[in-house]
Design an enzyme around this catalytic site. Sequence first.
Site, PDB file in Angstrom:
ATOM      1  N   TYR A 123      -9.912  -4.800   3.025  1.00 21.43           N
ATOM      2  CA  TYR A 123      -9.198  -3.596   3.481  1.00 21.43           C
ATOM      3  C   TYR A 123      -9.346  -2.512   2.405  1.00 21.43           C
ATOM      4  O   TYR A 123      -8.414  -2.157   1.713  1.00 21.43           O
ATOM      5  CB  TYR A 123      -7.727  -3.983   3.688  1.00 21.43           C
ATOM      6  CG  TYR A 123      -6.809  -2.996   4.376  1.00 21.43           C
ATOM      7  CD1 TYR A 123      -7.256  -1.775   4.861  1.00 21.43           C
ATOM      8  CD2 TYR A 123      -5.461  -3.310   4.541  1.00 21.43           C
ATOM      9  CE1 TYR A 123      -6.378  -0.906   5.487  1.00 21.43           C
ATOM     10  CE2 TYR A 123      -4.579  -2.448   5.164  1.00 21.43           C
ATOM     11  CZ  TYR A 123      -5.048  -1.249   5.630  1.00 21.43           C
ATOM     12  OH  TYR A 123      -4.167  -0.388   6.242  1.00 21.43           O
ATOM     13  N   ASP A 125     -10.008   1.174   0.721  1.00 25.62           N
ATOM     14  CA  ASP A 125      -9.940   2.623   0.903  1.00 25.62           C
ATOM     15  C   ASP A 125     -11.274   3.214   0.468  1.00 25.62           C
ATOM     16  O   ASP A 125     -12.078   2.544  -0.188  1.00 25.62           O
ATOM     17  CB  ASP A 125      -8.804   3.201   0.050  1.00 25.62           C
ATOM     18  CG  ASP A 125      -7.438   2.861   0.620  1.00 25.62           C
ATOM     19  OD1 ASP A 125      -7.328   2.732   1.859  1.00 25.62           O
ATOM     20  OD2 ASP A 125      -6.482   2.713  -0.159  1.00 25.62           O
ATOM     21  N   ARG A 152       0.830  -1.205   0.000  1.00 21.48           N
ATOM     22  CA  ARG A 152       0.000   0.000   0.000  1.00 21.48           C
ATOM     23  C   ARG A 152       0.867   1.260   0.000  1.00 21.48           C
ATOM     24  O   ARG A 152       0.439   2.310  -0.437  1.00 21.48           O
ATOM     25  CB  ARG A 152      -0.871   0.040   1.275  1.00 21.48           C
ATOM     26  CG  ARG A 152      -2.000  -0.932   1.306  1.00 21.48           C
ATOM     27  CD  ARG A 152      -2.600  -0.998   2.707  1.00 21.48           C
ATOM     28  NE  ARG A 152      -3.135   0.267   3.197  1.00 21.48           N
ATOM     29  CZ  ARG A 152      -4.349   0.725   2.942  1.00 21.48           C
ATOM     30  NH1 ARG A 152      -5.159   0.039   2.186  1.00 21.48           N
ATOM     31  NH2 ARG A 152      -4.760   1.877   3.455  1.00 21.48           N
ATOM     32  N   GLU A 169      -3.580   6.579  18.869  1.00 18.99           N
ATOM     33  CA  GLU A 169      -4.244   5.350  18.409  1.00 18.99           C
ATOM     34  C   GLU A 169      -3.567   4.122  18.985  1.00 18.99           C
ATOM     35  O   GLU A 169      -2.363   3.929  18.807  1.00 18.99           O
ATOM     36  CB  GLU A 169      -4.165   5.243  16.869  1.00 18.99           C
ATOM     37  CG  GLU A 169      -5.086   6.203  16.173  1.00 18.99           C
ATOM     38  CD  GLU A 169      -5.114   5.994  14.665  1.00 18.99           C
ATOM     39  OE1 GLU A 169      -4.738   4.893  14.180  1.00 18.99           O
ATOM     40  OE2 GLU A 169      -5.514   6.943  13.966  1.00 18.99           O
ATOM     41  N   ARG A 220       9.972   5.279  -3.195  1.00 16.44           N
ATOM     42  CA  ARG A 220      10.440   6.177  -4.258  1.00 16.44           C
ATOM     43  C   ARG A 220      11.896   6.533  -4.076  1.00 16.44           C
ATOM     44  O   ARG A 220      12.351   6.700  -2.949  1.00 16.44           O
ATOM     45  CB  ARG A 220       9.695   7.522  -4.188  1.00 16.44           C
ATOM     46  CG  ARG A 220       8.288   7.475  -4.519  1.00 16.44           C
ATOM     47  CD  ARG A 220       7.759   8.915  -4.667  1.00 16.44           C
ATOM     48  NE  ARG A 220       6.309   8.827  -4.623  1.00 16.44           N
ATOM     49  CZ  ARG A 220       5.586   9.199  -3.589  1.00 16.44           C
ATOM     50  NH1 ARG A 220       6.151   9.754  -2.533  1.00 16.44           N
ATOM     51  NH2 ARG A 220       4.288   9.038  -3.627  1.00 16.44           N
ATOM     52  N   ARG A 265      -8.928  -6.246  13.359  1.00 23.32           N
ATOM     53  CA  ARG A 265      -8.234  -5.422  14.339  1.00 23.32           C
ATOM     54  C   ARG A 265      -9.151  -4.267  14.704  1.00 23.32           C
ATOM     55  O   ARG A 265      -9.904  -3.752  13.873  1.00 23.32           O
ATOM     56  CB  ARG A 265      -6.929  -4.849  13.749  1.00 23.32           C
ATOM     57  CG  ARG A 265      -5.884  -5.880  13.512  1.00 23.32           C
ATOM     58  CD  ARG A 265      -5.416  -6.548  14.771  1.00 23.32           C
ATOM     59  NE  ARG A 265      -4.539  -5.699  15.564  1.00 23.32           N
ATOM     60  CZ  ARG A 265      -4.097  -6.034  16.777  1.00 23.32           C
ATOM     61  NH1 ARG A 265      -4.462  -7.188  17.336  1.00 23.32           N
ATOM     62  NH2 ARG A 265      -3.283  -5.230  17.426  1.00 23.32           N
ATOM     63  N   ARG A 297       0.182   5.703  16.407  1.00 26.95           N
ATOM     64  CA  ARG A 297       0.383   7.039  15.846  1.00 26.95           C
ATOM     65  C   ARG A 297      -0.412   8.077  16.625  1.00 26.95           C
ATOM     66  O   ARG A 297      -1.330   7.742  17.380  1.00 26.95           O
ATOM     67  CB  ARG A 297       0.017   7.082  14.362  1.00 26.95           C
ATOM     68  CG  ARG A 297      -1.369   6.625  14.024  1.00 26.95           C
ATOM     69  CD  ARG A 297      -1.540   6.473  12.497  1.00 26.95           C
ATOM     70  NE  ARG A 297      -2.810   5.829  12.210  1.00 26.95           N
ATOM     71  CZ  ARG A 297      -3.148   5.303  11.037  1.00 26.95           C
ATOM     72  NH1 ARG A 297      -2.325   5.365  10.026  1.00 26.95           N
ATOM     73  NH2 ARG A 297      -4.316   4.732  10.865  1.00 26.95           N
TER      74      ARG A 297
END
Length: 366
Positions: free
Chosen positions: A345, A347, A171, A297, A175, A246, A277
């Site tokens: 999962y 988006d 995901r 979280e 780069r 989860r 996070r």
Amino acid sequence: MKYDYLIAGAGLFGAVFAYEAKKTGKKCIVIDKRPHIAGNIYTENNDGIHVHKYGAHIFHTSDKNIWDYINQFSEFNNYINSPVAIYNDELYNLPFNMNTFSKMWGIKTPAEAKKIIEEQTNGLSISEPANLEEQALKLVGRDVYEKLIKGYTKKQWGRECKDLPAFIIKRLPLRFTYDNNYFNDRYQGIPVDGYTAIVEKMLEGTETRLSTDYFDIKDKVDADKVIYTGMIDEYYGYKLGVLEYRSVRFETERLECSNYQGNAVVNYTSDNVPYTRIIEHKHFNYGKQPFTIISREYSLEWTKGIEPYYPVNNEKNDSLYSQYKELSEKEENIIFGGRLGHYKYYDMDKVIAAALLLCKKELQLH
Ligand code: UDP
């Protein structure tokens, strides 16, 4: 009252379906067991800060049709997600890019970064990565894996990287340019008035009942068909087994400072920090308030009675899901959808695409 569709779940999937169905003259009723609409994209306006109550949602897509579709309901700002990761006292840019590599190894050029990664992956002989650990090592080498992936992934999923599917780490972009954009998608942004306003618009003119559990009312509502966006295994009384998810616990705090962490998303990647996070919500909308709101979280295993967030799409669960899917395909009057109904999962853009695909079939849209 007689309805064409009873839509269980006022999240994005259900709301898109309700909106399209209403346009074609169908009569729908939307119910949700929570006291609010919008499912997990629900945002709450706290003195001008849109708090993402069920975790941060950044809209991104490469599909122009989906981008145009969502823009009917709201203006989007030009937010670009660029999280940073803190590992002990070191700070790195994400996703894995030249800023990350430069900080990690004191190098400047893509050739230098590639050489170090190659040195760290030499002798591993991973041709087709079988799990997340192999995939991560192959992509970024040992140092990045140990500092930025291993601890974070274990906290988020409660499982070792060896026991997780490789696709999860794919995901994230990798780069060899100095570019901190977390997504490769062509379109990205945050709705200027929050996500709840979008779902409100989608549901405008459709009867919506909140704090209403599907299982309490299913025999009392006369509808030709049901669109069910809850957990597919729960719908079937877990009769084939329990799918794993989860969950997330949020500790949200208002702080009397204008800028707590200087970024919307800061990941804590070492396993000696208990949370994964910290989200500072105002930065998604470039907020100028004199105060701020943050959410820590904490990731945990889902158990009955708490909110499911992430399906654990490993082999075991995917094969159990396919058995439930088989059952569902025999149904004539119930259709499953969304992250929980499809056990995927997803988006947000993929949820919209899946809902529109269903609309096309079900409502004969062109
Ligand atoms: N990940 C990681 N370190 C990070 C951020 C992400 O190892 O600092 C991995 C982790 O395995 C995570 C996956 O990448 O589950 C996907 O992260 P993403 O940010 O897409 O997760 P989401 O925002 O959906 O929670």
